[in-house]
Design a protein around this motif. Structure first.
Motif, short mmCIF file in Angstrom:
data_model
loop_
_atom_site.label_atom_id
_atom_site.label_comp_id
_atom_site.label_asym_id
_atom_site.label_seq_id
_atom_site.Cartn_x
_atom_site.Cartn_y
_atom_site.Cartn_z
N ALA A 286 104.81 95.73 29.84
CA ALA A 286 105.42 94.54 29.25
C ALA A 286 104.84 93.24 29.82
CB ALA A 286 106.94 94.56 29.46
N PRO B 79 100.48 91.89 26.89
CA PRO B 79 101.74 92.63 27.01
C PRO B 79 101.92 93.62 25.86
CG PRO B 79 102.09 90.32 27.51
CD PRO B 79 100.69 90.44 27.00
N ALA B 80 102.48 94.79 26.18
CA ALA B 80 102.68 95.84 25.19
C ALA B 80 104.09 96.40 25.34
CB ALA B 80 101.65 96.95 25.37
N GLN B 81 104.63 96.89 24.25
CA GLN B 81 106.00 97.41 24.26
C GLN B 81 105.96 98.93 24.39
OE1 GLN B 81 108.38 96.20 20.89
NE2 GLN B 81 109.87 97.82 21.23
N VAL C 7 107.07 100.90 32.12
CA VAL C 7 107.50 100.07 31.00
C VAL C 7 107.36 98.59 31.35
CG1 VAL C 7 109.48 99.38 29.57
CG2 VAL C 7 109.08 101.81 30.07
N GLN C 8 107.75 98.24 32.57
CA GLN C 8 107.66 96.85 33.01
C GLN C 8 106.22 96.40 33.20
OE1 GLN C 8 110.19 96.51 36.49
NE2 GLN C 8 111.94 97.42 35.43
N LEU D 42 104.33 103.28 21.72
CA LEU D 42 103.65 102.12 22.29
C LEU D 42 103.22 101.18 21.16
CD1 LEU D 42 102.42 100.73 24.83
CD2 LEU D 42 100.30 101.96 24.32
N ASP E 158 100.74 93.96 15.17
CA ASP E 158 101.27 95.12 15.90
C ASP E 158 100.65 96.42 15.40
OD1 ASP E 158 102.92 93.52 17.38
OD2 ASP E 158 104.73 93.92 16.20
N THR F 55 108.00 102.41 25.07
CA THR F 55 109.34 102.98 24.96
C THR F 55 109.28 104.47 25.29
OG1 THR F 55 109.91 101.41 23.20
CG2 THR F 55 111.34 103.33 23.47
N THR G 195 101.36 100.52 16.17
CA THR G 195 102.32 101.40 16.82
C THR G 195 101.77 102.81 16.93
OG1 THR G 195 104.15 100.09 15.91
CG2 THR G 195 104.68 102.29 16.75
N ASN H 75 110.44 103.70 34.13
CA ASN H 75 110.80 102.34 33.76
C ASN H 75 109.88 101.32 34.42
OD1 ASN H 75 112.97 102.98 32.07
ND2 ASN H 75 114.39 103.18 33.80
#
Length: 246
Positions: A150, A163-165, A146-147, A183, A130, A167, A132, A143
């Motif tokens: 993801a 895929p990435a997170q 965000v999807q 991210l 990871d 926020t 960040t 949002n």
């Protein structure tokens, strides 16, 4: 280990420069003047000194740098300032290198080391380490974005990202047209974060890396400053990679 290699690995320049020191008769092994670079020494038992100062052997070095804007993530460059140019003379070693790259205008956490095996483990796409980032985005991140992140996404040149997170953070202190985000990605493609947001019609205007694996940026470091990793931080990195390999 050969004496000239020992001197080179402890910061006294190339083997050629180490041999020059021997010619000046300033190198001693166990109190006796050394003459030949090919002399074999035991790095754990023998006492090597240069100009009367004992030299302590350390195989690997680990530094955390808070990279500033305007310097490139390289070991040397003919025209631009590099991250290694930020090092003090007493800390600089010819075998140090940055682990991965941050763009010239990206700031934040950069690991500098001479441990090639650890660097490979941290950078290999197969290890899924990871990374960040905190970024200021021109445009309202939604949002739906965000999807998209993801699920994994296609960049503008059809290159695929894992895929990435993503926020969305509190942006009350930013202009209404901008968004503050966090991210987490596991790759290091060329200009990846910037290209990911371009793919959803937005622009990164400021980017900072805050974490790499278990290593967190020391926020007391000013931009351009660095420090050695603590033994605990080095252990965390190695323990993290051991778990990834299991």
């Amino acid at each position: 280990m050969r004496l000239d290699k020992f001197l080179s690995q402890t910061g006294f320049g190339s083997r050629k420069e180490a041999k020059a020191l021997l010619k000046k008769k300033v190198v001693a092994v166990n109190g006796e003047l050394a003459k030949e670079g090919k002399q074999s020494i035991d790095v754990e038992r023998d006492r090597v000194s240069v100009q009367g100062e004992v030299v302590i052997y350390q195989e690997y070095y680990y530094y955390m740098l808070n990279k500033p804007q305007g310097v490139i993530s390289a070991t040397e460059d003919q025209s631009q300032r590099t991250v290694l140019d930020l090092f003090k003379r007493e800390d600089y070693r010819m075998d140090l290198f940055p682990v991965g790259r941050l763009d010239k205008d990206t700031v934040g956490l950069l690991l500098i080391t001479n441990d090639g095996a650890l660097a490979h483990e941290l950078l290999s796409p197969k290890k899924h380490v990871d990374k960040t980032y905190i970024a200021k985005i021109e445009g309202k991140v939604t949002n739906n974005d965000v999807q998209i992140f993801a699920r994994g996404m296609q960049l503008t040149n059809q290159e695929h990202c894992l895929p990435a997170q993503l926020t969305i953070l509190n942006s009350e202190h930013l202009p209404e047209t901008q968004t503050l985000i966090s991210l987490v990605i596991q790759e290091g493609k060329f200009h990846q974060v910037k290209r990911m947001f371009e793919a959803v019609n937005k622009k990164v205007v400021a980017l900072k890396r805050t974490k790499m694996g278990p290593l967190q940026l020391d926020e007391t470091l000013k931009k351009g400053q660095y420090r050695s990793l603590t033994n605990h931080e080095v252990a965390l990195l190695k323990e993290h990679q051991t778990r990834k390999n299991e």
